[in-house]
Design a protein around this motif. Structure first.
Motif, short mmCIF file in Angstrom:
data_model
loop_
_atom_site.label_atom_id
_atom_site.label_comp_id
_atom_site.label_asym_id
_atom_site.label_seq_id
_atom_site.Cartn_x
_atom_site.Cartn_y
_atom_site.Cartn_z
N ASP A 1 -9.73 -11.76 -4.02
CA ASP A 1 -10.66 -10.76 -4.57
C ASP A 1 -10.12 -9.34 -4.38
N SER B 1 -6.38 -4.58 -10.83
CA SER B 1 -7.17 -4.18 -12.00
C SER B 1 -7.37 -2.68 -12.05
N ALA B 2 -7.60 -2.08 -10.87
CA ALA B 2 -7.86 -0.64 -10.81
C ALA B 2 -6.62 0.18 -11.15
N ARG B 3 -5.45 -0.45 -11.11
CA ARG B 3 -4.21 0.31 -11.30
C ARG B 3 -3.43 -0.06 -12.56
N ASP C 1 0.85 -1.19 0.00
CA ASP C 1 0.00 0.00 0.00
C ASP C 1 0.89 1.25 0.00
N TYR D 1 -7.09 -8.77 -6.76
CA TYR D 1 -7.46 -8.60 -8.17
C TYR D 1 -8.08 -7.22 -8.38
N ALA D 2 -8.91 -6.79 -7.44
CA ALA D 2 -9.52 -5.46 -7.55
C ALA D 2 -8.45 -4.38 -7.49
N HIS D 3 -7.51 -4.56 -6.56
CA HIS D 3 -6.42 -3.58 -6.39
C HIS D 3 -5.60 -3.46 -7.67
N GLU E 1 -4.27 -6.19 -18.85
CA GLU E 1 -5.46 -6.70 -18.16
C GLU E 1 -5.08 -7.82 -17.21
#
Lengths: 380, 124
Positions: free
Chosen positions: A135, A142-144, A102, A138-140, A150
Motif C-alpha cells: 500500500d 502513484s503520487a510521483r 527515499d 503504490y501510494a508513493h 498510471e
C-alpha cells in the motif's frame, strides 16, 4: 518454556489458503495474511527438499502491479526517477531487481521490475513488491508518476514460486518452452491451460520460476504442480532459511529506510549509466558511498560454535567494542550450522575478520565471510 | 517414579530426590525442528520458574525453565551433536538435565500427567 504470542486480528487469505489448510500447514500471521509457516514435514525437511528437488511456495501475498505509459522510454524514465536501476536499458522479456529510495537514499522497499516480452505490451512494467509495503509503495509511486502514466494493482492475481534443481524439468513437463528461459528472463505462456506470466527467478538461491496467474486459477495450478512427485509445498519458515543461506536481504530486517543500497551490498543492482548520471532519490549520498565507501557494510557472519545468533544480536570486536548488529540469523540446514548477516563498521568488514556475537550475554567467536553461505545455482 | 508437568511444557520425572527434566512432546511439536540446545553447567543451582536451559528451533530460541528448585547433577551432552533427539524422543533420550531437588514439596504445585493432557487440550 516460553510460549509464542497469539494473534487476534482479521487476516487476509490468499487464493491458496484452502490448499495449505488441507495439506496440514501450520498457519501464522504474516504481513496481514494468514500464511503457512510450515507443513507437517517441518522446516528442515522442506529446506533440504527445495535444495535437492523442487519446492512450491505460495507468495500470493506479495504485491503485483504494473506501471503503464504510452511507451517504454516514458514509463522507464518515470520509474527511474524513483529507483537507481537502469530501467531504460531493460530489454523486452527481462527482469531487474531494484529498490524504491527515499530522498536520502534510504530503502523504502525492494522490488522486481519486468518488461513484458510481448511488443503489444510496450509501455508496461510489471512490478512485484513486498506484501507488508504494497500500500505504501503504490501510494508513493502513484503520487510521483507523470501525466500519462498510471499504476494498476493486480490484487486479484496469485503468485507461486517453484524453486530447486528439479523446477525446470517439472515445469517443462507442462510448458516445454519455459526450459529455455534464462535467469531473470520472463515469458507469457500457458501452463496446463492456465495463462501465466513466468519469470526465471526466486528467493532461495536455487534455479526456479515465479509464476503469476489469475487468482481464480491458482488452486488448479497448485494442484497440477503438486501432482509431480518431485514437488512438495514449502512454507515461510524454509523460505526464510533458504534466502538467508543465499545471502538475500529481507525487507524490514536486512534493509529498510535507514540503509542505503551501497551499505546493503546492493551496488551491483545500480547499473553504470545510473551511477554516472544520478537522477534518482538520494543519488548524491549513494554516489559518494560508492566512491568513498560507506561507514558500515552488510556482511555474512559465521558463528564458530553451534549457537545461532538471531536478529538484534550485538556484534563486537575481539576487544569487546561494539561494531555492529545482526539483522538476520538462524540455523542454515544446508550449511548444517548457524549463519547470520548484519551490518558492521567498514574496517571490520573484510572476509576473515574475527568478531564476537553476544548471545545471551556471552561473546561467541564468529568470522566475517563472503556470502552466499550456500552457492547460488541460477541458470544464467 | 512419578512425572510432573509445568504450564510452560517442561516435565520432571522424579525418582527419590532426583529429577530428570525435559520438554514435553507437545512442546517439541510446537517448536518444530530443534537445532541447538544450551544446557546448564553441572553443579549450578536452578530456581523454580527461572531459566535453566535454552532450546532453539530453526525459527526461534525459547527458554526452558526449571520446574522446581535444586542443583544440576548431570546434563544430556548427546544433545550437543544431535539436538533433533528432542523431537524424536522428548520424554526419553531427549532429556535436558538431571537435578537434585531442594524441596520435594514443590512438586505438588505441578500438574499430573492427566492434568497436563487436559491443559494441552484446553490451549490447542
Amino acid at each position: 518454556m516460553a510460549s509464542p504470542a497469539g494473534a487476534g486480528e482479521t487476516l487476509l487469505k490468499t487464493p491458496l489458503h484452502g490448499e495449505h489448510v488441507a495439506a496440514g500447514a501450520r498457519m501464522v500471521p504474516f504481513a496481514g495474511y494468514d500464511m503457512p509457516v510450515q507443513y507437517p514435514s517441518g522446516i528442515l525437511a522442506e529446506h533440504v527438499w527445495t535444495r535437492e528437488h523442487a519446492g512450491l511456495f505460495d507468495v500470493s501475498h506479495m504485491g503485483q502491479a504494473a506501471l503503464i505509459g504510452p511507451d517504454h522510454a516514458m514509463i522507464a524514465r518515470a520509474l527511474e526517477a524513483l529507483v537507481p536501476a537502469d530501467i531504460l536499458d531493460l530489454k523486452p522479456g527481462r527482469q531487474r531487481y531494484t529498490q524504491l529510495l527515499d530522498e536520502d537514499g534510504g530503502i523504502l522497499d525492494d522490488l522486481m521490475v519486468a518488461r513484458p516480452a510481448n511488443p503489444l505490451q510496450d509501455g508496461e512494467l510489471l512490478l512485484v513488491v513486498n506484501a507488508s509495503m504494497k500500500d505504501a509503495d503504490y501510494a508513493h509511486m502513484s503520487a510521483r508518476l507523470p501525466a500519462g502514466a498510471e499504476l494498476r494493482r493486480f490484487d486479484d492475481r496469485a503468485l507461486l514460486a517453484l524453486q530447486g534443481p528439479q523446477a525446470e524439468s517439472v515445469l517443462a513437463r507442462q510448458a516445454p518452452d519455459l526450459a529455455s528461459l534464462a535467469f531473470m528472463q520472463g515469458s507469457q505462456t500457458m501452463i496446463g491451460g492456465i495463462p501465466a506470466h513466468v519469470s526465471r527467478s526466486g528467493y532461495t538461491g536455487e534455479d526456479g520460476f515465479e509464476i503469476s496467474v489469475p487468482g481464480e486459477r491458482a488452486a488448479e495450478l497448485w494442484r497440477l504442480l503438486m501432482s509431480d512427485e518431485q514437488v512438495r509445498p514449502i512454507g515461510l519458515g524454509a523460505r526464510d532459511s533458504l534466502r538467508l543461506e543465499a545471502g538475500l536481504c529481507l525487507y524490514g530486517h536486512d534493509i529498510d529506510i535507514r540503509t542505503s543500497p551501497v551499505e546493503a551490498g546492493l551496488t551491483w543492482s545500480i547499473q553504470k549509466r545510473r551511477r554516472e548520471e544520478g537522477g534518482f532519490p538520494g543519488a548524491e549520498r549513494i554516489r559518494r558511498e560508492i566512491k568513498d565507501g560507506p561507514a558500515r557494510v552488510r556482511v555474512g557472519l559465521k558463528p564458530e560454535s553451534r549457537a545461532p545468533a538471531r536478529e538484534g544480536t550485538t556484534v563486537t570486536a575481539p576487544d569487546g567494542r561494539e561494531v555492529g548488529k545482526v539483522t538476520s540469523g538462524g540455523f542454515g540446514p544446508t550449511v548444517n550450522g548457524p549463519v547470520a548477516m548484519g551490518y558492521v563498521a567498514r574496517e571490520f568488514a573484510r572476509a576473515g575478520t574475527e568478531l564476537r556475537l553476544v548471545v545471551r550475554g556471552k561473546p561467541l567467536p564468529a568470522k566475517v565471510v563472503e556470502m552466499p553461505f550456500a552457492p547460488h545455482r541460477y541458470k544464467r | 517414579m512419578t512425572t510432573r508437568y509445568t504450564k510452560d511444557h517442561e516435565y520432571i520425572r522424579v525418582e527419590g530426590d532426583t529429577g530428570v527434566v525435559g520438554i514435553t512432546d507437545y512442546a517439541q511439536s510446537q517448536l518444530g525442528d530443534v537445532v541447538f540446545v544450551e544446557l546448564p553447567e553441572v553443579g549450578r543451582s536452578v530456581v523454580k520458574g527461572a531459566e535453566a536451559a535454552v532450546v532453539e528451533s530453526v525459527k526461534a530460541a525459547s527458554e526452558v525453565y526449571a520446574p522446581v528448585s535444586g542443583e544440576v547433577t548431570a546434563v544430556n551432552s548427546e544433545l550437543e551433536g544431535a539436538p533433533g533427539t528432542v523431537n524424536e524422543e522428548p520424554a526419553g533420550r531427549g532429556w535436558f538435565f538431571k537435578m537434585r531437588l531442594k524441596d520435594a514439596a514443590e512438586l505438588e504445585a505441578l500438574m499430573s500427567e492427566e492434568q497436563y493432557q487436559d491443559y494441552v487440550k484446553s490451549i490447542s
